[in-house]
Scaffold this motif. Sequence first.
Motif, mmCIF file in Angstrom:
data_model
loop_
_atom_site.group_PDB
_atom_site.id
_atom_site.type_symbol
_atom_site.label_atom_id
_atom_site.label_comp_id
_atom_site.label_asym_id
_atom_site.label_seq_id
_atom_site.Cartn_x
_atom_site.Cartn_y
_atom_site.Cartn_z
ATOM 1 N N MET A 51 -12.970 6.156 10.857
ATOM 2 C CA MET A 51 -12.266 5.367 11.880
ATOM 3 C C MET A 51 -12.159 6.214 13.141
ATOM 4 S SD MET A 51 -8.176 5.568 10.906
ATOM 5 C CE MET A 51 -8.325 4.863 9.277
ATOM 6 N N SER A 52 -11.971 5.558 14.265
ATOM 7 C CA SER A 52 -11.867 6.315 15.520
ATOM 8 C C SER A 52 -10.603 7.164 15.498
ATOM 9 C CB SER A 52 -11.832 5.363 16.717
ATOM 10 O OG SER A 52 -10.594 4.675 16.774
ATOM 11 N N ASN A 54 -8.475 7.578 17.801
ATOM 12 C CA ASN A 54 -7.358 6.812 18.361
ATOM 13 C C ASN A 54 -6.732 5.901 17.313
ATOM 14 O OD1 ASN A 54 -7.300 7.810 21.032
ATOM 15 N ND2 ASN A 54 -9.063 6.545 21.581
ATOM 16 N N ASP A 55 -7.581 5.261 16.487
ATOM 17 C CA ASP A 55 -7.061 4.403 15.412
ATOM 18 C C ASP A 55 -6.317 5.235 14.369
ATOM 19 O OD1 ASP A 55 -8.090 2.175 16.620
ATOM 20 O OD2 ASP A 55 -9.920 2.106 15.404
ATOM 21 N N LEU A 58 -3.018 6.209 15.757
ATOM 22 C CA LEU A 58 -2.166 5.029 15.754
ATOM 23 C C LEU A 58 -1.637 4.756 14.352
ATOM 24 C CD1 LEU A 58 -1.032 2.701 17.434
ATOM 25 C CD2 LEU A 58 -3.079 1.374 16.856
ATOM 26 N N TYR A 59 -2.495 4.973 13.344
ATOM 27 C CA TYR A 59 -2.081 4.795 11.940
ATOM 28 C C TYR A 59 -0.955 5.770 11.593
ATOM 29 C CZ TYR A 59 -2.236 4.977 6.845
ATOM 30 O OH TYR A 59 -1.901 4.964 5.506
ATOM 31 N N SER A 94 -0.856 8.931 21.386
ATOM 32 C CA SER A 94 -0.793 7.564 20.864
ATOM 33 C C SER A 94 0.639 7.030 20.777
ATOM 34 C CB SER A 94 -1.436 7.510 19.474
ATOM 35 O OG SER A 94 -0.731 8.340 18.559
#
Length: 202
Positions: A51-52, A54-55, A58-59, A94
Amino acid sequence: MQKQKKSRARLLHQYYKYTGFYAFIWDNTKKALIPLSVIVGILLYINYKVMSINDMLLYITQNFSDTFIFTLFFISESILGLLPPDIFIAWTKSTQSPLLYLSFLAVLSLGGGILSYYKGRTLLLIPKINDYLEGRMSKHIRNMQKWGGFLIAVGALLPLPFAMACLAAGMIKFPQRHFFVFASLRILRFVIYGYAIYSALS
């Protein structure tokens, strides 16, 4: 007057050269770059294969409380800097208030160093612990005695063990006022690295 300043600077340069200060910085920077490179490699792999980044950040933000992350960071910075601050700096990007969170990280990191400093001064009062630490940290103590504040400054700015430098400073009873001056450079590290990491993640 100007000539005296240059002469003093030259003498300091010769002293640090002869006592191995520059070699020490280079050797430890190379050692620090290896695990840092591994972490960057892992993050890049995750970014392109899982996953990126950034993702992922965010997670983390959605599944772990701010209190937990800040506590984990402070514990790491108070012991041996086991977790790279750069990961936490990236995490702040984030959040809802990146600059506020980054500032809080910087203060916590400085606080961890200060805690290590006073821990070094306090543990000297316990003979068994004092003997143990002096044996385990003899090299760091000798380096602190030779280079003093400059070693604290290097630990504050470069990817070197800041907590270890602060602990050694406390063990040799490095003057508190001077310690705070050099240790405060830790804030500057977060400003510089924060700008670099934020730019990379934009």
